[in-house]
Design a protein around this motif. Structure first.
Motif, PDB file in Angstrom:
ATOM      1  N   ARG A 287       0.841  -1.213   0.000  1.00  0.00           N
ATOM      2  CA  ARG A 287       0.000   0.000   0.000  1.00  0.00           C
ATOM      3  C   ARG A 287       0.869   1.252   0.000  1.00  0.00           C
ATOM      4  NH1 ARG A 287      -1.988   3.992   3.264  1.00  0.00           N
ATOM      5  NH2 ARG A 287      -0.675   3.332   5.027  1.00  0.00           N
ATOM      6  N   ILE A 288       1.886   1.258   0.844  1.00  0.00           N
ATOM      7  CA  ILE A 288       2.761   2.432   0.929  1.00  0.00           C
ATOM      8  C   ILE A 288       3.598   2.559  -0.339  1.00  0.00           C
ATOM      9  CG2 ILE A 288       4.767   3.366   2.157  1.00  0.00           C
ATOM     10  CD1 ILE A 288       3.508   2.273   4.732  1.00  0.00           C
ATOM     11  N   ALA A 289       4.163   1.450  -0.810  1.00  0.00           N
ATOM     12  CA  ALA A 289       5.008   1.502  -2.008  1.00  0.00           C
ATOM     13  C   ALA A 289       4.236   2.029  -3.207  1.00  0.00           C
ATOM     14  CB  ALA A 289       5.581   0.123  -2.298  1.00  0.00           C
ATOM     15  N   ALA A 290       2.938   1.680  -3.303  1.00  0.00           N
ATOM     16  CA  ALA A 290       2.126   2.124  -4.441  1.00  0.00           C
ATOM     17  C   ALA A 290       2.014   3.646  -4.485  1.00  0.00           C
ATOM     18  CB  ALA A 290       0.734   1.494  -4.359  1.00  0.00           C
ATOM     19  N   GLN A 291       2.117   4.293  -3.334  1.00  0.00           N
ATOM     20  CA  GLN A 291       2.014   5.753  -3.308  1.00  0.00           C
ATOM     21  C   GLN A 291       3.297   6.436  -3.787  1.00  0.00           C
ATOM     22  OE1 GLN A 291      -0.289   7.670  -0.298  1.00  0.00           O
ATOM     23  NE2 GLN A 291      -0.773   5.723   0.704  1.00  0.00           N
ATOM     24  N   PHE A 292       4.331   5.664  -3.962  1.00  0.00           N
ATOM     25  CA  PHE A 292       5.586   6.198  -4.487  1.00  0.00           C
ATOM     26  C   PHE A 292       5.852   5.705  -5.911  1.00  0.00           C
ATOM     27  CE2 PHE A 292       5.983   6.401   0.098  1.00  0.00           C
ATOM     28  CZ  PHE A 292       6.491   7.676   0.296  1.00  0.00           C
ATOM     29  N   ALA A 293       4.802   5.288  -6.580  1.00  0.00           N
ATOM     30  CA  ALA A 293       4.946   4.856  -7.974  1.00  0.00           C
ATOM     31  C   ALA A 293       5.442   6.030  -8.821  1.00  0.00           C
ATOM     32  CB  ALA A 293       3.607   4.347  -8.508  1.00  0.00           C
ATOM     33  N   ASP A 294       6.128   5.703  -9.896  1.00  0.00           N
ATOM     34  CA  ASP A 294       6.624   6.758 -10.790  1.00  0.00           C
ATOM     35  C   ASP A 294       5.472   7.609 -11.296  1.00  0.00           C
ATOM     36  OD1 ASP A 294       9.238   5.948 -10.544  1.00  0.00           O
ATOM     37  OD2 ASP A 294       9.260   4.802 -12.420  1.00  0.00           O
ATOM     38  N   PRO A 295       5.704   8.910 -11.477  1.00  0.00           N
ATOM     39  CA  PRO A 295       4.684   9.747 -12.119  1.00  0.00           C
ATOM     40  C   PRO A 295       4.504   9.326 -13.576  1.00  0.00           C
ATOM     41  CG  PRO A 295       6.742  10.959 -11.864  1.00  0.00           C
ATOM     42  CD  PRO A 295       6.921   9.668 -11.134  1.00  0.00           C
ATOM     43  N   GLU A 296       3.540   9.899 -14.227  1.00  0.00           N
ATOM     44  CA  GLU A 296       3.263   9.542 -15.625  1.00  0.00           C
ATOM     45  C   GLU A 296       4.228  10.306 -16.533  1.00  0.00           C
ATOM     46  OE1 GLU A 296      -0.829  10.033 -16.583  1.00  0.00           O
ATOM     47  OE2 GLU A 296      -1.527   8.730 -14.969  1.00  0.00           O
TER      48      GLU A 296
END
Length: 545
Positions: A287-296
């Motif tokens: 859940r936390i890692a998903a919030q640091f996904a690369d921007p588009e």
């Protein structure tokens, strides 16, 4: 970047309400200053020379545009229209009125910010590499793990009253941009046999007894690193000195026990805790890692740059770094303009930078350990327009890591602990060099760091040239040290000799720099490498004759 869930928001809102009540009781005289002091320090509120100072946490140095706009608003409404970015990736306000502090904290909470654990004997703001998530040389983004550390350490009941303050830094590159070897715990994200984990370092620090930390484990899987950190903190909490503030840091415990014995005790504690389930479940990690996904990112962003404007080309060479994605770059905004105060930014500058981050860097920016700001995801095609906008606001100084990119603590202009002024010395040194950019670039990488007292908030121990302000019979005196580094080649600066007055230290720094230019092996040899090759003898001769 990470967004609060309902638990995060409820926590900071409850703290605001609690502090509002505490302030009301203090203003009504129901509690004394001695009773109030530990309560305000838990909320990052210090009483300094002239007023209260509030230190606001910026976890791992990452900010959104709305958050920076709120920081600008706070500087206008509650301070004197500016704020100070620190070497711990935080921001400080120096002119706070106690009766307004609860409203200020409520404003912070409205944009998912707070001042919790920015003071006191607890785990302080988790810091990290300002290029995290964008750097071309990192093995993975370290910020999800820094965020897990933040959540684990916030209001941790066992570690709220440690023997002394405790600082943790996380990075993910062999190039150390977070000074992890000078932290109580330093964590380097690495990959071993395809598995992600951390190298663990313990016992670094500055202050009156500077020490470089010891590597106590070469690899701990990311699935176990929180438990391992907890084991380290438990050993420290158990044996750390509480009878002597000067011997209370974990670096002293590691030194007195010896790194080998300290590691043995940590490993024993870790083994006893391994089945307690202290690390976050994988679902929470995800859940936390998903919030640091690369921007588009723009997949078609051109990977070339028009450098025909020579002033722009110089700024690119000095303040722009490689990005992991083709067509993008990392741009550092210098908060060291001519005649400026290192790390200070006005509300107007903060508003502008927030707008530029929104326009050019997905609404995200970073605070650096050297008191600058970073836009981490800028299309190369946008760099010229960004540079032009920064130049109009006096924010395009091309001096990153040069002689005028000086770190300085607030010193005796603000701080009750300081013995001497830091800011005027930094300004006078910069004034000697700022008008001649060719000379600055010829000198090359040179990190000057100034502290107004032995607590070393200006990191003078890690300066290629470090300056420490001391009190000599009621007069400000400045002690020079050479050869420090907070990077991957960490070293502690060595005192050169007797100190100088305010004018004399500026002359001495210039003499040291000119001697370096005359004795270096070639234009590519850094000051630090020349010093390590020749020792201090040529510099002593230049300064003392």
């Amino acid at each position: 970047m990470y967004k609060y869930d309902q638990y995060d928001q409820a926590l900071v809102d409850a703290r605001v309400d609690e502090f509002r009540d505490q302030v009301a009781r203090r203003l009504a005289g129901e509690i004394t200053e001695d009773q109030f002091k530990p309560l305000r320090l838990m909320n990052g509120l210090y009483l300094q020379l002239h007023a209260y100072m509030l230190r606001v946490a910026i976890p791992y140095g990452t900010l959104s545009s709305p958050q920076l706009r709120m920081l600008a608003h706070i500087s206008r409404k509650y301070d004197r229209d500016y704020a100070h970015f620190t070497t711990r990736q935080n921001i400080q306000y120096n002119w706070i009125k106690l009766e307004q502090a609860p409203d200020l904290m409520a404003d912070l909470a409205s944009v998912e910010m707070h001042a919790i654990q920015t003071s006191g004997n607890c785990i302080r703001n988790i810091s990290s590499d300002q290029f995290a998530g964008a750097a071309a040389d990192e093995v993975a983004d370290p910020r999800p793990y820094a965020e897990l550390l933040r959540q684990w350490s916030s209001f941790h009941p066992e570690f709220s009253f440690l023997p002394r303050k405790f600082k943790i830094a996380v990075t993910a590159s062999d190039t150390d941009r977070a000074a992890i070897q000078l932290h109580d715990i330093g964590l380097q994200l690495v990959r071993k046999d395809g598995q992600l984990g951390f190298r663990v370092l313990v016992g670094g620090g500055m202050g009156r007894t500077p020490m470089i930390g010891h590597w106590v484990r070469e690899f701990i899987p990311v699935s176990q690193y929180l438990t391992y950190c907890e084991a380290i903190l438990r050993v420290y909490n158990r044996y750390g000195r509480r009878d002597n503030i000067y011997k209370a840091r974990i670096k002293i415990l590691v030194h007195e026990l010896g790194a080998e014995e300290f590691t043995r005790q940590v490993e024993a504690e870790f083994a006893a805790m391994s089945d307690l389930g202290l690390d976050a479940p994988q679902a929470e990690v995800d859940r936390i890692a998903a919030q640091f996904a690369d921007p588009e990112y723009d997949a078609g962003a051109p990977d070339t740059l028009d450098r025909s404007d020579p002033d722009f080309a110089v700024w690119v060479d000095q303040n722009v770094h490689a990005h992991k994605h083709a067509g993008y770059a990392i741009a550092t905004i210098s908060l060291k303009p001519p005649r400026g105060i290192p790390g200070d930014a006005s509300s107007a500058q903060m508003d502008l930078i927030a707008d530029l981050a929104e326009r050019y860097s997905f609404g995200e920016l970073r605070v650096t350990h050297s008191q600058n700001l970073v836009l981490a995801h800028v299309r190369k095609a946008d760099l010229y327009a960004l540079w032009q906008a920064l130049a109009e606001a006096d924010l395009a100084t091309p001096n990153l890591d040069l002689v005028t990119d000086i770190i300085a603590c607030p010193g005796l202009d603000y701080c009750t602990l300081a013995n001497a002024r830091s800011i005027p010395v930094a300004q006078k040194i910069a004034a000697r060099f700022e008008s001649d950019l060719a000379r600055q670039r010829d000198i090359g990488e040179l990190k000057i760091k100034v502290s107004g007292c032995i607590n070393a908030c200006g990191h003078h121990h890690a300066g290629h040239i470090g300056i420490l302000g001391v009190d000599r019979k009621g007069e400000e005196s400045y002690q020079l040290s050479l050869g420090g580094s907070g990077a991957e080649d960490a070293s502690l600066a060595k005192i050169l000799g007797p100190g100088f007055n305010k004018a004399g230290v500026v002359d001495a720094v210039e003499k040291i720099i000119e001697r370096y230019r005359s004795v270096r092996s070639g234009p590519d040899e850094r000051f630090l490498d020349t010093y390590r090759r020749l020792g201090d003898a040529p510099f002593k001769e230049a300064v003392y004759g």
